[in-house]
Structures are given as C-alpha cells and as structure tokens.
Design a protein around this motif. Structure first.
Motif, PDB file in Angstrom:
ATOM      1  N   VAL A 280       0.829  -1.209   0.000  1.00 58.97           N
ATOM      2  CA  VAL A 280       0.000   0.000   0.000  1.00 58.97           C
ATOM      3  C   VAL A 280       0.862   1.258   0.000  1.00 58.97           C
ATOM      4  CG1 VAL A 280      -1.688   1.340   1.314  1.00 58.97           C
ATOM      5  CG2 VAL A 280      -1.988  -1.127   1.066  1.00 58.97           C
ATOM      6  N   VAL A 281       1.910   1.281   0.823  1.00 59.23           N
ATOM      7  CA  VAL A 281       2.777   2.472   0.886  1.00 59.23           C
ATOM      8  C   VAL A 281       3.496   2.688  -0.441  1.00 59.23           C
ATOM      9  CG1 VAL A 281       4.856   3.431   1.947  1.00 59.23           C
ATOM     10  CG2 VAL A 281       3.092   2.412   3.386  1.00 59.23           C
ATOM     11  N   LEU A 282       4.085   1.629  -1.007  1.00 49.14           N
ATOM     12  CA  LEU A 282       4.831   1.768  -2.258  1.00 49.14           C
ATOM     13  C   LEU A 282       3.899   2.073  -3.433  1.00 49.14           C
ATOM     14  CD1 LEU A 282       7.449  -1.089  -1.812  1.00 49.14           C
ATOM     15  CD2 LEU A 282       7.876   1.372  -1.759  1.00 49.14           C
ATOM     16  N   GLU A 283       2.739   1.421  -3.464  1.00 44.43           N
ATOM     17  CA  GLU A 283       1.781   1.706  -4.532  1.00 44.43           C
ATOM     18  C   GLU A 283       1.287   3.146  -4.463  1.00 44.43           C
ATOM     19  OE1 GLU A 283       0.199  -2.887  -4.635  1.00 44.43           O
ATOM     20  OE2 GLU A 283      -1.215  -1.291  -4.119  1.00 44.43           O
ATOM     21  N   PHE A 284       1.097   3.655  -3.252  1.00 43.02           N
ATOM     22  CA  PHE A 284       0.672   5.048  -3.102  1.00 43.02           C
ATOM     23  C   PHE A 284       1.762   6.007  -3.575  1.00 43.02           C
ATOM     24  CE2 PHE A 284       0.907   8.878  -0.433  1.00 43.02           C
ATOM     25  CZ  PHE A 284      -0.221   9.533  -0.897  1.00 43.02           C
ATOM     26  N   ALA A 285       3.007   5.764  -3.148  1.00 40.28           N
ATOM     27  CA  ALA A 285       4.108   6.659  -3.515  1.00 40.28           C
ATOM     28  C   ALA A 285       4.341   6.662  -5.027  1.00 40.28           C
ATOM     29  CB  ALA A 285       5.383   6.230  -2.778  1.00 40.28           C
ATOM     30  N   ILE A 286       4.410   5.467  -5.618  1.00 37.90           N
ATOM     31  CA  ILE A 286       4.639   5.378  -7.071  1.00 37.90           C
ATOM     32  C   ILE A 286       3.426   5.900  -7.840  1.00 37.90           C
ATOM     33  CG2 ILE A 286       5.158   3.817  -8.982  1.00 37.90           C
ATOM     34  CD1 ILE A 286       6.495   1.956  -6.900  1.00 37.90           C
ATOM     35  N   GLY A 287       2.225   5.522  -7.365  1.00 38.99           N
ATOM     36  CA  GLY A 287       0.999   5.962  -8.027  1.00 38.99           C
ATOM     37  C   GLY A 287       0.846   7.468  -8.010  1.00 38.99           C
ATOM     38  N   LEU A 288       1.216   8.104  -6.884  1.00 34.65           N
ATOM     39  CA  LEU A 288       1.129   9.565  -6.793  1.00 34.65           C
ATOM     40  C   LEU A 288       2.120  10.217  -7.744  1.00 34.65           C
ATOM     41  CD1 LEU A 288      -0.046  12.078  -5.463  1.00 34.65           C
ATOM     42  CD2 LEU A 288       1.641  11.822  -3.628  1.00 34.65           C
ATOM     43  N   GLY A 289       3.336   9.653  -7.809  1.00 37.30           N
ATOM     44  CA  GLY A 289       4.339  10.197  -8.732  1.00 37.30           C
ATOM     45  C   GLY A 289       3.884  10.101 -10.181  1.00 37.30           C
ATOM     46  N   LEU A 290       3.341   8.940 -10.557  1.00 37.94           N
ATOM     47  CA  LEU A 290       2.855   8.763 -11.934  1.00 37.94           C
ATOM     48  C   LEU A 290       1.664   9.683 -12.220  1.00 37.94           C
ATOM     49  CD1 LEU A 290       3.038   4.862 -12.244  1.00 37.94           C
ATOM     50  CD2 LEU A 290       4.512   6.534 -13.387  1.00 37.94           C
ATOM     51  N   ALA A 291       0.790   9.860 -11.236  1.00 41.28           N
ATOM     52  CA  ALA A 291      -0.379  10.727 -11.418  1.00 41.28           C
ATOM     53  C   ALA A 291       0.053  12.173 -11.646  1.00 41.28           C
ATOM     54  CB  ALA A 291      -1.296  10.628 -10.204  1.00 41.28           C
TER      55      ALA A 291
ATOM     56  N   TRP B 214       3.292  -4.176  -9.148  1.00 42.31           N
ATOM     57  CA  TRP B 214       3.235  -4.054 -10.600  1.00 42.31           C
ATOM     58  C   TRP B 214       1.784  -4.012 -11.086  1.00 42.31           C
ATOM     59  CZ3 TRP B 214       1.157  -7.032 -14.538  1.00 42.31           C
ATOM     60  CH2 TRP B 214       1.546  -6.694 -15.840  1.00 42.31           C
ATOM     61  N   GLN B 215       0.934  -4.842 -10.486  1.00 38.27           N
ATOM     62  CA  GLN B 215      -0.443  -4.897 -10.974  1.00 38.27           C
ATOM     63  C   GLN B 215      -1.315  -3.765 -10.471  1.00 38.27           C
ATOM     64  OE1 GLN B 215      -2.766  -8.446 -10.079  1.00 38.27           O
ATOM     65  NE2 GLN B 215      -4.132  -7.995 -11.793  1.00 38.27           N
ATOM     66  N   TRP B 216      -1.160  -3.373  -9.204  1.00 34.78           N
ATOM     67  CA  TRP B 216      -2.157  -2.493  -8.608  1.00 34.78           C
ATOM     68  C   TRP B 216      -1.730  -1.043  -8.421  1.00 34.78           C
ATOM     69  CZ3 TRP B 216      -6.760  -4.114  -9.152  1.00 34.78           C
ATOM     70  CH2 TRP B 216      -7.031  -5.481  -9.133  1.00 34.78           C
ATOM     71  N   THR B 217      -0.478  -0.707  -8.728  1.00 32.00           N
ATOM     72  CA  THR B 217      -0.086   0.702  -8.697  1.00 32.00           C
ATOM     73  C   THR B 217      -0.930   1.557  -9.657  1.00 32.00           C
ATOM     74  OG1 THR B 217       2.175   0.246  -7.971  1.00 32.00           O
ATOM     75  CG2 THR B 217       1.799   2.322  -9.133  1.00 32.00           C
ATOM     76  N   PRO B 218      -1.241   1.070 -10.871  1.00 35.51           N
ATOM     77  CA  PRO B 218      -2.104   1.865 -11.764  1.00 35.51           C
ATOM     78  C   PRO B 218      -3.471   2.181 -11.175  1.00 35.51           C
ATOM     79  CG  PRO B 218      -1.017   0.123 -12.990  1.00 35.51           C
ATOM     80  CD  PRO B 218      -0.729  -0.144 -11.550  1.00 35.51           C
ATOM     81  N   PHE B 219      -3.996   1.288 -10.327  1.00 35.79           N
ATOM     82  CA  PHE B 219      -5.280   1.551  -9.666  1.00 35.79           C
ATOM     83  C   PHE B 219      -5.169   2.772  -8.763  1.00 35.79           C
ATOM     84  CE2 PHE B 219      -8.044   0.999  -5.968  1.00 35.79           C
ATOM     85  CZ  PHE B 219      -9.286   0.884  -6.575  1.00 35.79           C
ATOM     86  N   MET B 220      -4.086   2.807  -7.977  1.00 42.56           N
ATOM     87  CA  MET B 220      -3.842   3.961  -7.110  1.00 42.56           C
ATOM     88  C   MET B 220      -3.611   5.208  -7.954  1.00 42.56           C
ATOM     89  SD  MET B 220      -3.546   4.432  -3.719  1.00 42.56           S
ATOM     90  CE  MET B 220      -2.782   3.050  -2.876  1.00 42.56           C
ATOM     91  N   MET B 221      -2.878   5.051  -9.045  1.00 38.77           N
ATOM     92  CA  MET B 221      -2.564   6.175  -9.923  1.00 38.77           C
ATOM     93  C   MET B 221      -3.823   6.822 -10.494  1.00 38.77           C
ATOM     94  SD  MET B 221      -0.784   6.009 -13.658  1.00 38.77           S
ATOM     95  CE  MET B 221      -2.361   5.401 -14.328  1.00 38.77           C
ATOM     96  N   ILE B 222      -4.769   6.015 -10.977  1.00 42.18           N
ATOM     97  CA  ILE B 222      -5.946   6.567 -11.643  1.00 42.18           C
ATOM     98  C   ILE B 222      -6.861   7.290 -10.655  1.00 42.18           C
ATOM     99  CG2 ILE B 222      -7.485   4.568 -11.492  1.00 42.18           C
ATOM    100  CD1 ILE B 222      -6.910   6.757 -14.597  1.00 42.18           C
ATOM    101  N   ILE B 223      -6.934   6.807  -9.417  1.00 46.58           N
ATOM    102  CA  ILE B 223      -7.735   7.497  -8.399  1.00 46.58           C
ATOM    103  C   ILE B 223      -7.114   8.851  -8.059  1.00 46.58           C
ATOM    104  CG2 ILE B 223      -8.513   7.423  -5.995  1.00 46.58           C
ATOM    105  CD1 ILE B 223      -8.834   4.437  -6.238  1.00 46.58           C
ATOM    106  N   LEU B 224      -5.798   8.859  -7.849  1.00 45.66           N
ATOM    107  CA  LEU B 224      -5.111  10.105  -7.499  1.00 45.66           C
ATOM    108  C   LEU B 224      -5.099  11.089  -8.671  1.00 45.66           C
ATOM    109  CD1 LEU B 224      -2.125   8.553  -5.525  1.00 45.66           C
ATOM    110  CD2 LEU B 224      -4.119   9.718  -4.577  1.00 45.66           C
ATOM    111  N   LEU B 225      -5.016  10.563  -9.890  1.00 43.54           N
ATOM    112  CA  LEU B 225      -5.061  11.431 -11.068  1.00 43.54           C
ATOM    113  C   LEU B 225      -6.416  12.128 -11.167  1.00 43.54           C
ATOM    114  CD1 LEU B 225      -3.761  12.491 -13.670  1.00 43.54           C
ATOM    115  CD2 LEU B 225      -4.599  10.431 -14.833  1.00 43.54           C
ATOM    116  N   ALA B 226      -7.478  11.398 -10.883  1.00 44.50           N
ATOM    117  CA  ALA B 226      -8.821  12.004 -10.885  1.00 44.50           C
ATOM    118  C   ALA B 226      -8.913  13.103  -9.839  1.00 44.50           C
ATOM    119  CB  ALA B 226      -9.874  10.924 -10.624  1.00 44.50           C
ATOM    120  N   GLY B 227      -8.294  12.857  -8.673  1.00 41.56           N
ATOM    121  CA  GLY B 227      -8.280  13.884  -7.636  1.00 41.56           C
ATOM    122  C   GLY B 227      -7.495  15.115  -8.041  1.00 41.56           C
ATOM    123  N   LEU B 228      -6.344  14.902  -8.693  1.00 40.40           N
ATOM    124  CA  LEU B 228      -5.518  16.032  -9.143  1.00 40.40           C
ATOM    125  C   LEU B 228      -6.251  16.890 -10.167  1.00 40.40           C
ATOM    126  CD1 LEU B 228      -2.029  14.292  -9.508  1.00 40.40           C
ATOM    127  CD2 LEU B 228      -2.646  16.082  -7.862  1.00 40.40           C
TER     128      LEU B 228
END
Length: 294
Positions: free
Chosen positions: A80-91, A165-179
């Motif tokens: 969860v921590v790594l997916e959030f950090a990477i997902g936020l960066g990608l977003a 690898w699989q679920w970071t994009p899920f975090m990314m798309i939620i945070l991107l919508a927020g941004l």
C-alpha cells in the motif's frame, strides 16, 4: 404516524430486489459464518457440536495464525505504501503532460485489466530459476541465478513486487482524478506568494487530495488483506509459510483440512480488522457527522 399507502410504496418496491440480493448474498452468509465459528463444523460430519469460544482460543494460541498475521501486516504495509508513492508520482507526471496523456494512461492501466491469476502465473514463469526471463537478464549482466520463489528471504518480496506491478495503476488513476479536480486558483496564489514547487505540493496538493488519499489507501488496504489468487499461483503459501497470509490460512484450514469452524473464526477476525479500518477512514472523512439543520 402516517399510514402506509400503496401509492407511497414505489421507493420500497424499487429497493426490494437490491435488499433481497443483499440479504441472500451478504447478510445471510455473514450470519452463517458467525454461527459456524462457534461450532466444530466439518462438512464430512453429520454432528456439528457447539464449542463456544474454543475456535477463537485455539486461534490465538496457534503460531500459524500469528505468523500469518505478521506476514499479512508486512505485505499490506509494503504494497500500500509503495503503490501510493509510485501511483502519486505517476499521477503528477500524467497530470502535467500536455501531449499523449491518454495514450500513456491507457498503457499504464494495462496491468489492472489482467486477472490476478494470470498475473501470478506470468510472474511465476518470469521468476523461474531455470528458464525465467529475470534470471536470464541477471546472467546477461554477470550475476548468478536466483531462486526467487523458493528462497525464504525473497519469496515475500517477489510477491510484493508482483502486487505493486499490478495495482499501482489503480492507485494512480484514483489520485489522477483527484488532481484533475483541484482548481488552478490555489496554485496561482501560492506562486504569487513565492512558494516553491515543494511548498505548493505540500500545502496545496496534499490538503486538497486528503480525502481522495484516504479512500485510495482504504480500498487498496482492504484488497491487499484478502489477497489469495496471486499467492495460489506463485507460492501456495511457501516456502515454509513465509507467504502464508490470513486469506491463505483460511483456505488452508477450511478447505484442505476441512476445519470450517476454525476457518470461519479467522474470517471473523479479518472482518473485524477491515471494519476497524473502514470506521477509522469514515471518521477521518467526517461521514459520520450530521450537519445541524434549522
């Protein structure tokens, strides 16, 4: 008190199918699960005696349960921590792109379009110590082969890497919508005040995203707690139970050893953990507060 009239029954009739489905597929199974957690329940036995809290007492004395709880905590926290950090960066990167944003977004979302069983099988082949592509590249750079999934020190990190690898994009798309929902005015005001990029991120972006962040973390935490498919395809809880999570021992105890009552008790503990997390996040989101009305 107003009398119930047929013409007022429209909303109830509309809700009825959904409530019936909820009752059949959610509430009844939960009640049944709670019931058998107090029984010595086995599908091959006609007698299912009531044992009270024995399953729970045995559970808290069972080393395999505590090991699974520890492994689950490590897995959930890491992913969860790594997916959030990477997902936020990608977003943030995607949000700043002006050309090709949709193309890159579509490519990055491909992993979550794949079934966890397929992803688990794919990484199992990729991490094979004999013919896996990961060992091929390691040998290409002069390093020795690694038994990723049979090494007690590497099996859990390999599982964590696969989930990221699989679920970071899920975090990314939620945070991107927020941004995309953050207006430009706060950034313009911060720029006028001379705020640096880091200060704008810390004092504008993060506060504006706070509720989205809570929701994203909650969804991924709940999903990580119930991981089973990937473990089954990659490690089957091994080697020596180093990837045996709570969800895995529910399967192990309930379906391999037919200890349904004991497995149900583990499910209830897992449910308590999930409900506690949900309650905490809902309080943070102020969803329990009712506005005063005149």
């Amino acid at each position: 008190m107003k009398k119930f009239r047929l013409q007022n029954s429209g909303p109830y009739l509309v809700m009825a199918p959904g409530m019936i489905i909820l009752l059949l597929f959610s509430i009844y199974p939960l009640i049944f699960l709670l019931k058998i957690s107090f029984q010595d329940y086995s599908p091959i036995s006609a007698v299912k005696p009531f044992v009270g809290l024995d399953n729970y007492v045995h559970l808290f004395q069972d080393r395999s349960f505590w090991n699974a709880l520890r492994i689950t905590a490590i897995f959930v926290a890491s992913t969860v921590v790594l997916e959030f950090a990477i997902g936020l960066g990608l977003a943030i990167i995607l949000n700043r792109l002006t050309v090709g944003q949709r193309i890159y977004q579509s490519i990055l979302l491909l992993p979550i379009a794949m079934a966890p069983t397929v992803v688990g099988l794919m990484f199992r082949f990729m991490m094979n110590d004999q013919y896996g592509i990961m060992n091929y590249f390691m040998e290409l750079f002069g390093m020795s082969r690694v038994a990723w999934l049979s090494n007690t020190s590497l099996a859990l990190p390999a599982l964590i890497f696969t989930d990221i690898w699989q679920w970071t994009p899920f975090m990314m798309i939620i945070l991107l919508a927020g941004l995309k929902g953050i207006p430009d005015e706060p950034y313009e005001a911060a720029n006028i005040d001379g705020a640096s990029a880091w200060q704008a991120f810390r004092y504008v972006t993060i506060p504006q995203l706070s509720k989205i962040i809570y929701i994203a973390l909650l969804l991924r935490t709940i999903d990580s707690l119930r991981i089973y498919d990937t473990i089954y395809m990659m490690t089957k809880g091994g080697p020596i139970n180093v990837t045996s999570t709570l969800s895995w021992i529910v399967y192990d105890k309930g379906f391999k050893f037919l200890e349904f009552g004991y497995g149900a008790a583990i499910c209830i503990i897992l449910l308590i953990i999930v409900v506690s997390l949900l309650t905490f996040v809902l309080k943070k989101l102020d969803l329990f507060e009712v506005e005063d009305r005149p």
